[in-house]
Design a protein around this motif. Sequence first.
Motif, PDB file in Angstrom:
ATOM      1  N   TRP A  74      14.123   5.335   2.559  1.00  0.00           N
ATOM      2  CA  TRP A  74      12.921   5.493   1.732  1.00  0.00           C
ATOM      3  C   TRP A  74      12.947   6.790   0.944  1.00  0.00           C
ATOM      4  O   TRP A  74      12.689   6.821  -0.263  1.00  0.00           O
ATOM      5  CB  TRP A  74      11.693   5.438   2.639  1.00  0.00           C
ATOM      6  N   ALA A  75      13.252   7.909   1.625  1.00  0.00           N
ATOM      7  CA  ALA A  75      13.232   9.219   0.968  1.00  0.00           C
ATOM      8  C   ALA A  75      14.329   9.334  -0.086  1.00  0.00           C
ATOM      9  O   ALA A  75      14.102   9.855  -1.188  1.00  0.00           O
ATOM     10  CB  ALA A  75      13.377  10.329   2.010  1.00  0.00           C
ATOM     11  N   SER A  76      15.530   8.848   0.211  1.00  0.00           N
ATOM     12  CA  SER A  76      16.618   8.930  -0.776  1.00  0.00           C
ATOM     13  C   SER A  76      16.333   8.043  -1.978  1.00  0.00           C
ATOM     14  O   SER A  76      16.707   8.376  -3.107  1.00  0.00           O
ATOM     15  CB  SER A  76      17.943   8.533  -0.126  1.00  0.00           C
ATOM     16  N   GLY A  77      15.655   6.908  -1.764  1.00  0.00           N
ATOM     17  CA  GLY A  77      15.303   6.044  -2.892  1.00  0.00           C
ATOM     18  C   GLY A  77      14.292   6.687  -3.815  1.00  0.00           C
ATOM     19  O   GLY A  77      14.361   6.540  -5.045  1.00  0.00           O
ATOM     20  N   MET A  78      13.325   7.453  -3.250  1.00  0.00           N
ATOM     21  CA  MET A  78      12.322   8.109  -4.081  1.00  0.00           C
ATOM     22  C   MET A  78      12.939   9.133  -5.023  1.00  0.00           C
ATOM     23  O   MET A  78      12.421   9.383  -6.116  1.00  0.00           O
ATOM     24  CB  MET A  78      11.260   8.783  -3.206  1.00  0.00           C
ATOM     25  N   LEU A  79      14.056   9.732  -4.619  1.00  0.00           N
ATOM     26  CA  LEU A  79      14.703  10.727  -5.462  1.00  0.00           C
ATOM     27  C   LEU A  79      15.234  10.122  -6.758  1.00  0.00           C
ATOM     28  O   LEU A  79      15.391  10.826  -7.757  1.00  0.00           O
ATOM     29  CB  LEU A  79      15.847  11.405  -4.696  1.00  0.00           C
ATOM     30  N   VAL A  80      15.507   8.815  -6.743  1.00  0.00           N
ATOM     31  CA  VAL A  80      16.027   8.142  -7.948  1.00  0.00           C
ATOM     32  C   VAL A  80      15.002   7.180  -8.545  1.00  0.00           C
ATOM     33  O   VAL A  80      15.339   6.309  -9.352  1.00  0.00           O
ATOM     34  CB  VAL A  80      17.348   7.394  -7.624  1.00  0.00           C
ATOM     35  N   GLY A  81      13.733   7.320  -8.125  1.00  0.00           N
ATOM     36  CA  GLY A  81      12.670   6.493  -8.697  1.00  0.00           C
ATOM     37  C   GLY A  81      12.472   5.155  -8.033  1.00  0.00           C
ATOM     38  O   GLY A  81      11.714   4.318  -8.539  1.00  0.00           O
ATOM     39  N   ASP A  82      13.130   4.920  -6.888  1.00  0.00           N
ATOM     40  CA  ASP A  82      12.955   3.665  -6.153  1.00  0.00           C
ATOM     41  C   ASP A  82      12.031   3.921  -4.968  1.00  0.00           C
ATOM     42  O   ASP A  82      12.412   4.585  -4.001  1.00  0.00           O
ATOM     43  CB  ASP A  82      14.305   3.154  -5.663  1.00  0.00           C
ATOM     44  N   TYR A  83      10.785   3.402  -5.044  1.00  0.00           N
ATOM     45  CA  TYR A  83       9.788   3.677  -4.016  1.00  0.00           C
ATOM     46  C   TYR A  83       9.751   2.623  -2.922  1.00  0.00           C
ATOM     47  O   TYR A  83       8.806   2.579  -2.145  1.00  0.00           O
ATOM     48  CB  TYR A  83       8.411   3.818  -4.659  1.00  0.00           C
ATOM     49  N   GLY A  84      10.750   1.767  -2.878  1.00  0.00           N
ATOM     50  CA  GLY A  84      10.821   0.797  -1.810  1.00  0.00           C
ATOM     51  C   GLY A  84      10.256  -0.563  -2.205  1.00  0.00           C
ATOM     52  O   GLY A  84       9.984  -0.839  -3.376  1.00  0.00           O
ATOM     53  N   TYR A  85      10.091  -1.404  -1.182  1.00  0.00           N
ATOM     54  CA  TYR A  85       9.699  -2.804  -1.367  1.00  0.00           C
ATOM     55  C   TYR A  85       8.374  -3.062  -0.669  1.00  0.00           C
ATOM     56  O   TYR A  85       8.180  -2.700   0.491  1.00  0.00           O
ATOM     57  CB  TYR A  85      10.789  -3.700  -0.786  1.00  0.00           C
ATOM     58  N   SER A  86       7.450  -3.673  -1.394  1.00  0.00           N
ATOM     59  CA  SER A  86       6.153  -4.015  -0.812  1.00  0.00           C
ATOM     60  C   SER A  86       6.266  -5.343  -0.070  1.00  0.00           C
ATOM     61  O   SER A  86       6.572  -6.378  -0.669  1.00  0.00           O
ATOM     62  CB  SER A  86       5.091  -4.118  -1.916  1.00  0.00           C
ATOM     63  N   PHE A  87       6.021  -5.299   1.237  1.00  0.00           N
ATOM     64  CA  PHE A  87       6.136  -6.508   2.038  1.00  0.00           C
ATOM     65  C   PHE A  87       5.069  -7.533   1.667  1.00  0.00           C
ATOM     66  O   PHE A  87       5.346  -8.731   1.568  1.00  0.00           O
ATOM     67  CB  PHE A  87       6.013  -6.163   3.535  1.00  0.00           C
ATOM     68  N   GLU A  88       3.858  -7.059   1.471  1.00  0.00           N
ATOM     69  CA  GLU A  88       2.734  -7.975   1.237  1.00  0.00           C
ATOM     70  C   GLU A  88       2.844  -8.676  -0.105  1.00  0.00           C
ATOM     71  O   GLU A  88       2.542  -9.864  -0.224  1.00  0.00           O
ATOM     72  CB  GLU A  88       1.417  -7.213   1.325  1.00  0.00           C
ATOM     73  N   TYR A  89       3.257  -7.949  -1.139  1.00  0.00           N
ATOM     74  CA  TYR A  89       3.331  -8.529  -2.476  1.00  0.00           C
ATOM     75  C   TYR A  89       4.686  -9.145  -2.786  1.00  0.00           C
ATOM     76  O   TYR A  89       4.833  -9.866  -3.773  1.00  0.00           O
ATOM     77  CB  TYR A  89       2.996  -7.466  -3.532  1.00  0.00           C
ATOM     78  N   GLY A  90       5.689  -8.842  -1.966  1.00  0.00           N
ATOM     79  CA  GLY A  90       7.014  -9.401  -2.190  1.00  0.00           C
ATOM     80  C   GLY A  90       7.681  -8.902  -3.451  1.00  0.00           C
ATOM     81  O   GLY A  90       8.475  -9.621  -4.055  1.00  0.00           O
ATOM     82  N   LEU A  91       7.374  -7.686  -3.845  1.00  0.00           N
ATOM     83  CA  LEU A  91       7.912  -7.102  -5.071  1.00  0.00           C
ATOM     84  C   LEU A  91       8.214  -5.628  -4.826  1.00  0.00           C
ATOM     85  O   LEU A  91       7.686  -5.020  -3.899  1.00  0.00           O
ATOM     86  CB  LEU A  91       6.899  -7.215  -6.224  1.00  0.00           C
TER      87      LEU A  91
END
Length: 332
Positions: A74-91
């Motif tokens: 999660w933290a390494s993804g935020m450094l490149v603008g990737d904030y992860g995957y929303s489980f509830e919305y599937g996006l």
Amino acid sequence: MAGYILKRLFFMIPTLFVISVLVFVIIQLPPGDYLETYIAELESQGESVDPDRVNFLRAEYGLDKPIYEQYFVWASGMLVGDYGYSFEYGLPVNEVIGDRLFLTIIISVVTIIFTWAIAFPIGIYSATHQYSWGDYGLSFIGFIGLATPNFLLALVMLYLANVYFGTSIGGLMDPAYIDQPWRIDKFLSVLEHLWIPVVVIGTSGTAGMIRRLRANLLDELQKQYVVTARAKGLQEKKLVRKYPLRMSMNFFIADIGSLLPSVISGAEITAIVLSLPTTGPMMLNALQSQDMYLAGSFLMFLAMLTVIGVMLSDILLAMLDPRIRLQGGATK
């Protein structure tokens, strides 16, 4: 000043790192995870759950990994603008926020402008006309604004808007424009509905700001430098504008640290009552459903804005008030 700014920017890195660890640990503290919450909801509705599919989804979302590996991803993804995957919305989180972030910023910025445009002239008038009928009347209105709950005012405004102006109840645009691409008619529909949440959210903030500005300005008007300036024949309007008003604005600048995150979080309760498609209700829902990447991204974004806002307020305070120094040490 440049050295101070570089120093503050340097200390922001470990500060945000510690905040990110705390945020991730806190959102992991409730027992279970999103899938367990989702399974419990399905079972409460009498639906069966396939264990193999649950295990597949747990591996797909990385929920079967140790907590430190989940944090690193999660933290390494935020450094490149990737904030992860929303489980509830599937996006992806970036896609989920979408228009909600844009609409939240519009509401918050307009509310801030509305609040300051009303609070400044009324606060200055009340302080410079202390104990006049205008001061008493404006103070009474201010107390009503402070005492009225936002959700109650929201219900009243919904009724008035529908009965007298024909504006549809709830939401921030006509239902026909929901999920439609942005065009001029959709933007005009947003402007038609915008005044309701702006008045509701801005009322209590305006009342509180008027009281604080009046109190600070009254305190400055009684100080010796004001008496000296009057004795030298300085015009009253110029005197108030140049010295006491400038000094009494310190709390406005100091509020930037909390003002920036409020631009994104918004007034959650008011947004729920008015059915506003803003980020506030989404953040609350993400926390309740343990959608950890969506909730964690919101909290980290708010923390980053708070850190930046505090730094900006410190710099602006030093520029506004010469009595404030950025560096320690005695002066000769």
